[in-house]
Design a protein around this motif. Structure first.
Motif, PDB file in Angstrom:
ATOM      1  N   GLN A 172       0.806  -1.214   0.000  1.00 56.01           N
ATOM      2  CA  GLN A 172       0.000   0.000   0.000  1.00 56.01           C
ATOM      3  C   GLN A 172       0.848   1.276   0.000  1.00 56.01           C
ATOM      4  O   GLN A 172       0.327   2.374  -0.156  1.00 56.01           O
ATOM      5  CB  GLN A 172      -0.910   0.016   1.234  1.00 56.01           C
ATOM      6  CG  GLN A 172      -1.799  -1.215   1.355  1.00 56.01           C
ATOM      7  CD  GLN A 172      -2.603  -1.196   2.637  1.00 56.01           C
ATOM      8  OE1 GLN A 172      -3.167  -0.170   3.012  1.00 56.01           O
ATOM      9  NE2 GLN A 172      -2.659  -2.326   3.332  1.00 56.01           N
ATOM     10  N   VAL A 173       2.151   1.127   0.192  1.00 54.66           N
ATOM     11  CA  VAL A 173       3.027   2.304   0.284  1.00 54.66           C
ATOM     12  C   VAL A 173       3.225   2.908  -1.106  1.00 54.66           C
ATOM     13  O   VAL A 173       3.652   2.241  -2.037  1.00 54.66           O
ATOM     14  CB  VAL A 173       4.393   1.928   0.896  1.00 54.66           C
ATOM     15  CG1 VAL A 173       5.346   3.120   0.825  1.00 54.66           C
ATOM     16  CG2 VAL A 173       4.208   1.481   2.341  1.00 54.66           C
ATOM     17  N   LEU A 174       2.923   4.204  -1.240  1.00 59.55           N
ATOM     18  CA  LEU A 174       3.091   4.898  -2.510  1.00 59.55           C
ATOM     19  C   LEU A 174       4.469   5.552  -2.608  1.00 59.55           C
ATOM     20  O   LEU A 174       5.036   5.649  -3.688  1.00 59.55           O
ATOM     21  CB  LEU A 174       2.013   5.978  -2.656  1.00 59.55           C
ATOM     22  CG  LEU A 174       0.559   5.488  -2.623  1.00 59.55           C
ATOM     23  CD1 LEU A 174      -0.384   6.675  -2.727  1.00 59.55           C
ATOM     24  CD2 LEU A 174       0.310   4.484  -3.728  1.00 59.55           C
ATOM     25  N   CYS A 175       4.979   5.987  -1.467  1.00 60.89           N
ATOM     26  CA  CYS A 175       6.246   6.705  -1.486  1.00 60.89           C
ATOM     27  C   CYS A 175       6.852   6.669  -0.090  1.00 60.89           C
ATOM     28  O   CYS A 175       6.126   6.664   0.906  1.00 60.89           O
ATOM     29  CB  CYS A 175       6.020   8.150  -1.942  1.00 60.89           C
ATOM     30  SG  CYS A 175       7.494   9.179  -1.925  1.00 60.89           S
TER      31      CYS A 175
ATOM     32  N   GLN B  68       7.869   3.715  -6.452  1.00 58.58           N
ATOM     33  CA  GLN B  68       7.796   2.711  -7.512  1.00 58.58           C
ATOM     34  C   GLN B  68       7.222   3.333  -8.778  1.00 58.58           C
ATOM     35  O   GLN B  68       6.259   4.084  -8.726  1.00 58.58           O
ATOM     36  CB  GLN B  68       6.905   1.541  -7.069  1.00 58.58           C
ATOM     37  CG  GLN B  68       7.428   0.750  -5.893  1.00 58.58           C
ATOM     38  CD  GLN B  68       8.633  -0.099  -6.269  1.00 58.58           C
ATOM     39  OE1 GLN B  68       8.762  -0.544  -7.415  1.00 58.58           O
ATOM     40  NE2 GLN B  68       9.510  -0.326  -5.302  1.00 58.58           N
ATOM     41  N   LYS B  69       7.858   3.005  -9.921  1.00 60.20           N
ATOM     42  CA  LYS B  69       7.336   3.444 -11.204  1.00 60.20           C
ATOM     43  C   LYS B  69       7.730   2.445 -12.273  1.00 60.20           C
ATOM     44  O   LYS B  69       8.915   2.135 -12.435  1.00 60.20           O
ATOM     45  CB  LYS B  69       7.891   4.839 -11.562  1.00 60.20           C
ATOM     46  CG  LYS B  69       7.323   5.398 -12.865  1.00 60.20           C
ATOM     47  CD  LYS B  69       7.850   6.799 -13.136  1.00 60.20           C
ATOM     48  CE  LYS B  69       7.256   7.347 -14.420  1.00 60.20           C
ATOM     49  NZ  LYS B  69       7.784   8.708 -14.718  1.00 60.20           N
ATOM     50  N   ASP B  70       6.717   1.931 -12.965  1.00 57.98           N
ATOM     51  CA  ASP B  70       6.955   0.938 -14.026  1.00 57.98           C
ATOM     52  C   ASP B  70       7.778  -0.237 -13.510  1.00 57.98           C
ATOM     53  O   ASP B  70       8.785  -0.642 -14.116  1.00 57.98           O
ATOM     54  CB  ASP B  70       7.648   1.587 -15.234  1.00 57.98           C
ATOM     55  CG  ASP B  70       6.827   2.698 -15.847  1.00 57.98           C
ATOM     56  OD1 ASP B  70       5.584   2.611 -15.792  1.00 57.98           O
ATOM     57  OD2 ASP B  70       7.430   3.652 -16.372  1.00 57.98           O
ATOM     58  N   ASN B  71       7.356  -0.741 -12.348  1.00 60.74           N
ATOM     59  CA  ASN B  71       8.010  -1.902 -11.734  1.00 60.74           C
ATOM     60  C   ASN B  71       9.480  -1.650 -11.368  1.00 60.74           C
ATOM     61  O   ASN B  71      10.270  -2.582 -11.221  1.00 60.74           O
ATOM     62  CB  ASN B  71       7.932  -3.126 -12.664  1.00 60.74           C
ATOM     63  CG  ASN B  71       6.505  -3.588 -12.879  1.00 60.74           C
ATOM     64  OD1 ASN B  71       5.690  -3.540 -11.938  1.00 60.74           O
ATOM     65  ND2 ASN B  71       6.174  -4.006 -14.083  1.00 60.74           N
ATOM     66  N   GLN B  72       9.826  -0.377 -11.234  1.00 62.72           N
ATOM     67  CA  GLN B  72      11.173  -0.033 -10.809  1.00 62.72           C
ATOM     68  C   GLN B  72      11.109   0.814  -9.528  1.00 62.72           C
ATOM     69  O   GLN B  72      10.163   1.578  -9.318  1.00 62.72           O
ATOM     70  CB  GLN B  72      11.911   0.772 -11.896  1.00 62.72           C
ATOM     71  CG  GLN B  72      12.273  -0.033 -13.132  1.00 62.72           C
ATOM     72  CD  GLN B  72      13.068   0.804 -14.114  1.00 62.72           C
ATOM     73  OE1 GLN B  72      12.807   1.988 -14.303  1.00 62.72           O
ATOM     74  NE2 GLN B  72      14.061   0.189 -14.738  1.00 62.72           N
ATOM     75  N   THR B  73      12.133   0.672  -8.678  1.00 63.84           N
ATOM     76  CA  THR B  73      12.245   1.498  -7.482  1.00 63.84           C
ATOM     77  C   THR B  73      13.160   2.665  -7.792  1.00 63.84           C
ATOM     78  O   THR B  73      14.341   2.475  -8.110  1.00 63.84           O
ATOM     79  CB  THR B  73      12.809   0.697  -6.295  1.00 63.84           C
ATOM     80  OG1 THR B  73      11.932  -0.401  -6.013  1.00 63.84           O
ATOM     81  CG2 THR B  73      12.936   1.583  -5.062  1.00 63.84           C
ATOM     82  N   LEU B  74      12.608   3.865  -7.755  1.00 60.50           N
ATOM     83  CA  LEU B  74      13.357   5.070  -8.079  1.00 60.50           C
ATOM     84  C   LEU B  74      13.638   5.873  -6.809  1.00 60.50           C
ATOM     85  O   LEU B  74      12.810   5.932  -5.896  1.00 60.50           O
ATOM     86  CB  LEU B  74      12.583   5.936  -9.074  1.00 60.50           C
ATOM     87  CG  LEU B  74      12.195   5.241 -10.398  1.00 60.50           C
ATOM     88  CD1 LEU B  74      11.406   6.206 -11.270  1.00 60.50           C
ATOM     89  CD2 LEU B  74      13.436   4.749 -11.127  1.00 60.50           C
TER      90      LEU B  74
END
Length: 237
Positions: free
Chosen positions: A20-23, A37-43
Motif C-alpha cells: 500500500q506504500v506509494l512513497c 515505484q514506477k513501471d516496476n522499478q524502485t526510483l
C-alpha cells in the motif's frame, strides 16, 4: 474485563503495508530523499525542503489566539523565535536592588521590542508608538541587558521562545529586581548609569526619547540600524 494485548511488531506492520506504500520519505541531515515505484522499478531522488513543505501544506494549521503585541513568530532547523512589541507605557513599577536594599519606583517606558530565540532573549527600544520594522533601534534603557541586547536573567530559568510563554518571560524580566550590572551606555545624560536617569523619570508621564542611545552599524558609526535588521540577524540559521 481483562484483555491480552499482542505486542506490536513494527517490522511485521511495515511488511504488511508494503503493497500500500506509494512513497517513502527519508530524512537525512540537511537533505530529503524520496523512494517510490514506477513501471516496476524502485526510483530514488533528492528533493528540496520546499517540496517537502508543499507536500504537507494542505494540513490544517492553527496558531490559536495570539497574545497582544506578537508581531512575528517562526522557526528553522536550528531555532524557534518570537518577536513581541511592548508599546510605550506609564506607571511601570520597577524594583531596584542596591546592597541587599530594595527600592520600588514608578517610571514611564518607551516602546520596546522583545525577541526570543530558543532560550535567549533580547530587548531593544524604538521611538515609535506602534511597531514599525523600519524604526531605528536604541539600547533598551535597563540594567541587566548586555551590550548586544541580550537579557541577563541571572539564575532564573527561562522557557523556550513560544507564543504561550513570551508574556511569562516579559513579566519575569520586568518584575525581577534590577541590580548594578550592565548599567552603562543606556542614557545620553547619564552614560555611566541608567539608574540615575530612572530617578529623574519618577512620576513623569513620558519617557525622554531624546535620551536613548542608538546602536550603529559596525561598518559605519553613522549608519542607521532598523529593528527589522536586528531581527533578521538574530533569527538567521
Amino acid at each position: 474485563m481483562n484483555l491480552s494485548l499482542t505486542p506490536l511488531n513494527p517490522h511485521a506492520l511495515i511488511n504488511s503495508l508494503n503493497s500500500q506504500v506509494l512513497c517513502t520519505l527519508i530524512i537525512l541531515e540537511g537533505q530529503y530523499l524520496i523512494r517510490y515505484q514506477k513501471d516496476n522499478q524502485t526510483l530514488t531522488q533528492f528533493i528540496s525542503s520546499e517540496a517537502v513543505r508543499n507536500a504537507f501544506s494542505e494540513l490544517p494549521i492553527d496558531s490559536g489566539f495570539l497574545s497582544p503585541g506578537i508581531v512575528r513568530i517562526g522557526s528553522h532547523q536550528k531555532a524557534q523565535w518570537i518577536v513581541k512589541f511592548i508599546p510605550p507605557s506609564r506607571h511601570n513599577l520597577l524594583t531596584l536592588e542596591n546592597h541587599s536594599q530594595f527600592q520600588m519606583i514608578s517610571i514611564p517606558l518607551p516602546g520596546l521590542v522583545l525577541i526570543g530565540v530558543n532560550h535567549q532573549y533580547y530587548l531593544w527600544a524604538i521611538k515609535s508608538k506602534q511597531f514599525d520594522p523600519q524604526a531605528q533601534v536604541y539600547n533598551a534603557p535597563f540594567p541587566n541587558i548586555n551590550f548586544n541586547g541580550r537579557i541577563c536573567f541571572g539564575s532564573n530559568p527561562v522557557p523556550t521562545a513560544l507564543a504561550t510563554t513570551i508574556n511569562d518571560v516579559w513579566n519575569l524580566f520586568i518584575q525581577t529586581p534590577f541590580n548594578g550590572d550592565s548599567v552603562s551606555g543606556k542614557s545620553r545624560k547619564f552614560p555611566q548609569d541608567i539608574r540615575l536617569q530612572w530617578a529623574k523619570l519618577v512620576n513623569t508621564k513620558h519617557y525622554l526619547l531624546g535620551d536613548l542611545i542608538a546602536i550603529s552599524d559596525s561598518k559605519s558609526s553613522k549608519q542607521k540600524v532598523t529593528i527589522a535588521e536586528v531581527i533578521e540577524c538574530l533569527i538567521k540559521p
